[in-house]
Design a protein around this motif. Structure first.
Motif, PDB file in Angstrom:
ATOM      1  N   VAL A 174     -11.913  41.529  15.450  1.00  0.00           N
ATOM      2  CA  VAL A 174     -10.477  41.441  15.215  1.00  0.00           C
ATOM      3  C   VAL A 174      -9.801  42.794  15.406  1.00  0.00           C
ATOM      4  N   ASN A 175     -10.525  43.886  15.193  1.00  0.00           N
ATOM      5  CA  ASN A 175      -9.919  45.201  15.435  1.00  0.00           C
ATOM      6  C   ASN A 175      -9.558  45.375  16.905  1.00  0.00           C
ATOM      7  N   ILE A 176     -10.391  44.854  17.789  1.00  0.00           N
ATOM      8  CA  ILE A 176     -10.105  44.936  19.218  1.00  0.00           C
ATOM      9  C   ILE A 176      -8.908  44.054  19.562  1.00  0.00           C
ATOM     10  N   ARG A 177      -8.869  42.882  18.987  1.00  0.00           N
ATOM     11  CA  ARG A 177      -7.728  41.978  19.222  1.00  0.00           C
ATOM     12  C   ARG A 177      -6.425  42.612  18.732  1.00  0.00           C
ATOM     13  N   LEU A 178      -6.457  43.201  17.543  1.00  0.00           N
ATOM     14  CA  LEU A 178      -5.253  43.828  17.001  1.00  0.00           C
ATOM     15  C   LEU A 178      -4.805  44.999  17.864  1.00  0.00           C
ATOM     16  N   ALA A 179      -5.765  45.772  18.365  1.00  0.00           N
ATOM     17  CA  ALA A 179      -5.411  46.897  19.223  1.00  0.00           C
ATOM     18  C   ALA A 179      -4.782  46.415  20.522  1.00  0.00           C
ATOM     19  N   SER A 198     -11.209  46.436   9.350  1.00  0.00           N
ATOM     20  CA  SER A 198     -12.135  47.462   8.863  1.00  0.00           C
ATOM     21  C   SER A 198     -13.554  46.915   8.734  1.00  0.00           C
ATOM     22  N   LEU A 199     -13.667  45.624   8.361  1.00  0.00           N
ATOM     23  CA  LEU A 199     -14.998  45.010   8.338  1.00  0.00           C
ATOM     24  C   LEU A 199     -15.577  44.952   9.740  1.00  0.00           C
ATOM     25  N   ALA A 200     -14.700  44.663  10.721  1.00  0.00           N
ATOM     26  CA  ALA A 200     -15.165  44.596  12.107  1.00  0.00           C
ATOM     27  C   ALA A 200     -15.675  45.948  12.577  1.00  0.00           C
ATOM     28  N   VAL A 201     -14.962  47.025  12.223  1.00  0.00           N
ATOM     29  CA  VAL A 201     -15.403  48.369  12.615  1.00  0.00           C
ATOM     30  C   VAL A 201     -16.784  48.661  12.033  1.00  0.00           C
ATOM     31  N   GLU A 202     -16.983  48.340  10.760  1.00  0.00           N
ATOM     32  CA  GLU A 202     -18.279  48.601  10.134  1.00  0.00           C
ATOM     33  C   GLU A 202     -19.387  47.806  10.802  1.00  0.00           C
TER      34      GLU A 202
END
Length: 718
Positions: free
Chosen positions: A136-141, A162-166
């Motif tokens: 989701v971090n990639i999608r949000l970016a 943040s969970l996705a990054v971890e």
């Protein structure tokens, strides 16, 4: 994000293997307390608590904590077995993270279905699917870099980034550690290798890899945060150093135990002070992560490092107090629940403009949900022996949970948007019926027509083809595209140029029709959020002076000097943050300067005054009020961005500078009633709050042809 801890009775470290449940010495009350500080900071920032804008650094605190705990676990396993059990590692993470995460995902989708506009469901379901897959971090970016998403409210699932990054970090880190362990054993191991000597070399190798990761990631964080802040904020490439910082403390833990107690106590209080200071010193205008992230990261690393040589007078004296310990214990669930309540809670309560007291009530509800999910879901599942002792069962359970979340999300993505009306409106044909003829009677429309075009769930994509063609340039682009953005009649002898930001680009469908019909070439020179007036402006996304816009404009003017177009149509959104002592006067003066420059190179200059801004998203409003569309009709006085006198002064000034003024307000609003309709016939007027739909603009071609007579311009130049 790793926020939870094991049951207090056993107190194992985070993600501790089953055989270590009897080793309470690995449990760190200071880290439990740090979790409470971190989640409290995040919540304070999200609800607008007093002077706590920098509370977003709580995420960075969690990254460092996670890097330390997970690496400590992996290093103990390597010391014990010489390798890393990947199945066991991912099984433990599945048991600890997925039950609560999937519960919140499904609950958020259900709440969104009930209380949020139906037009948002597909995007939210896509967010849920990407959150379940840890991307989701990639999608949000990616969506955050799209200019036309600027007005969209944040997703209720945005905090899953943040969970996705971890998880992205932990896809690679155990594998890398395993590779280092195996290579070290081959190089320095062997029958006659001394254990202490071999251990030190292996730890040195691990530390070297971590230092490399930290330095490379920190360098990217510093260089990219100002250039591409959204990708820098959400990306693993600019956040890995924070996890690596915690991992380095884990590698040095044995040496840190030798630090004098007084020095450790001083370091722990200093570190805690840095974290707290970050909350109040940093704000939304801070370039982040960049250099600024070093403040909370260093503070967290200092507290954790000092805890390796604990002193009774250190920061643990505060952090081990019962309130910190309990909030730290449920912090994972508290983090998961709080943001959906911030985003959906006001709709549940029926509050349009929530205040701090409303958010405090919602956070009390988040606390209750976190307590319930911890005691009823998280704790029972992660202490269940069949799952703890058999990794394959834990992985199967995780797979089942992810499959459930993905299935529900994909069903919602593909589901048609529900409608509550079957009434059809008279179809606007452009021949027998025009939007101009229907304008005066459109403010009283009750039912959203079933044959509305574009449909509400397709409105966002009803934009000029300039976007798909890459002719509305992104923020970082300064060069002018003089080859690929030509439209109209390719064989035309005359040239029309459309120039400005997205409020200029929205007029393209009608202007392109006119150019084709009149035998003119049309060049589109448009750039995201880039105003044509000669001003210095602050960009909302870059959070700094928009120098790329200034450079692009200079290049565009140079091109026009060579091109010498027959006509230029210039427009811009009036709602901009101008960097000047008198922004209103600077905006007018900037328009005058730019119009004078255009008048020097073009035969004719048309200034298209700004269109309306209804503030609230129109498709969302109509989706929530399908049987009373009049609720969404705009008040003309509020919908026009500039005050009446200021707007008239601007139009007079650009007219004196040599431009022909075109005011679109009579095409968009009922002047007599003082209202701005949102549905005219079967046509949706707005694709969001302030951009006109491409379908509607195409129907305005006859009106625009009168205001901008290309044939007359051609005759004048013969």
């Amino acid at each position: 994000m790793r926020l939870t801890n094991a049951p207090q009775l056993k107190r194992p470290p985070q993600d501790e293997p089953p055989e270590a449940l009897a080793r309470p010495s690995h449990w760190r009350p200071d880290i439990e307390g740090l979790r409470a500080v971190a989640v409290g900071a995040v919540i304070a920032a999200h609800i607008g608590f007093f002077y706590s804008e920098g509370g977003f650094i709580g995420v960075d605190v969690f990254f460092v904590i996670s890097g330390f705990l997970i690496t400590s676990l992996l290093l103990r396993e390597i010391d014990r077995t010489g390798r890393v059990s990947l199945a066991g590692f991912y099984a433990r993470r599945a048991v600890r993270l997925l039950p609560a995460a999937v519960l919140v995902l499904l609950a958020t989708l259900a709440a969104s279905w009930i209380w949020l506009p139906p037009t948002r469901m597909r995007e939210l379901a896509a967010d849920a699917a990407s959150a379940a897959l840890n991307v989701v971090n990639i999608r949000l970016a990616m969506t955050g870099t799209e200019y036309l998403n600027a007005e969209d409210p944040p997703s209720p699932l945005q905090h899953f980034w943040s969970l996705a990054v971890e998880e992205q970090y932990y896809l690679a880190w155990p594998l890398l550690l395993l590779a280092i362990a195996l290579v070290a054993k081959r190089i320095w191991g062997g029958r006659f290798a001394r254990r202490g000597h071999f251990h030190r070399r292996r730890m040195t190798a691990i530390a070297a890899v971590l230092v490399f990761i930290a330095l490379a990631s920190f360098a990217l964080s510093v260089t990219q945060s100002a250039v591409d802040p959204i990708w820098a904020y959400f990306g693993i490439h600019t956040r890995a150093w924070e996890l690596a910082a915690g991992a380095l403390v884990a590698v040095a833990a044995s040496r840190l135990r030798r630090v004098p107690r007084w020095a450790a106590a001083l370091a722990s209080w200093t570190g805690l002070g840095l974290i707290v200071a970050s909350v109040f010193v940093l704000d939304e205008r801070t370039v982040f992560p960049g250099y600024a992230a070093a403040l909370p990261v260093a503070g967290t690393a200092m507290v954790i490092a000092a805890g390796c040589a604990p002193d009774r007078f250190g920061a643990t004296l505060l952090l081990r107090q019962a309130p910190f310990q309990y909030i730290g214990k449920i912090s994972y669930g508290l983090y998961l629940w709080h943001w959906p309540l911030v985003m959906i809670g006001p709709a549940i309560l029926g509050i349009e403009e929530p205040r701090l007291r409303d958010y405090l009530l919602l956070m009390a509800a988040a606390f209750v949900l976190a307590v319930a999910s911890f005691h009823l879901v998280e704790n029972p599942i992660r202490t269940r022996k069949p799952l703890v002792l058999v990794p394959s069962r834990a992985l199967a359970m995780g797979g089942a949970l992810l499959t459930t979340a993905l299935t529900v999300s994909l069903m919602l993505v593909m589901a048609p948007m529900p409608t509550e009306t079957n009434e059809e409106a008279a179809e606007v044909t452009g021949n027998d019926t025009t939007v101009w003829e229907l304008l005066d009677e459109s403010s009283d429309v009750d039912m959203v027509p079933a044959n509305l075009t574009p449909a509400l769930d397709e409105a966002f994509d009803d934009q000029p083809t300039l976007y798909d063609d890459g002719c509305v340039l992104e923020r970082d682009v300064t060069e002018v595209d003089e080859d690929d953005c030509w439209y109209g009649d390719p064989q035309g002898d005359k040239t029309l140029v459309l120039m400005g930001d997205s409020h200029a680009a929205q007029w393209f469908p009608a202007l392109n029709q006119l150019a084709e019909a009149s035998g003119w070439k049309l060049l589109a020179l448009t750039k995201a959020n880039c105003s044509l007036p000669d001003v210095e402006e602050l960009d909302w996304k870059l959070e700094r002076r928009y120098t790329e816009c200034e450079d692009w404009k200079e290049n565009a003017f140079d091109l026009l000097a060579d091109l010498e177009p027959d006509a230029v149509v210039a427009s811009a959104y009036d709602h901009k943050e101008v960097m000047a002592d008198d922004p209103e006067q600077a905006w007018e003066d900037g328009w005058v300067t730019s119009v004078e420059r255009l008048d020097e190179v073009a035969d004719r200059v048309y200034y298209m005054a700004d269109s309306t801004d209804l503030i609230d998203d129109v498709p969302d409003c109509l989706a929530q009020n399908p049987e009373d569309a009049s609720v969404c009709v705009g008040d003309m006085e509020k919908a026009i961005v500039l005050p009446k006198e200021e707007r008239q002064s601007l139009m007079d000034a650009v007219a004196d500078a040599g431009a022909e003024v075109v005011d679109p307000i009579p095409w968009l609003c009922d002047i007599d009633q003082g209202t701005c309709p949102v549905v005219i016939g079967n046509i949706l007027v707005y694709r969001d709050s302030n951009h006109l739909s491409a379908r509607f603009v195409a129907e305005l071609a006859p009106q625009i042809a009168v205001a901008i007579p290309l044939e007359a311009a051609e005759a004048d130049t013969e």
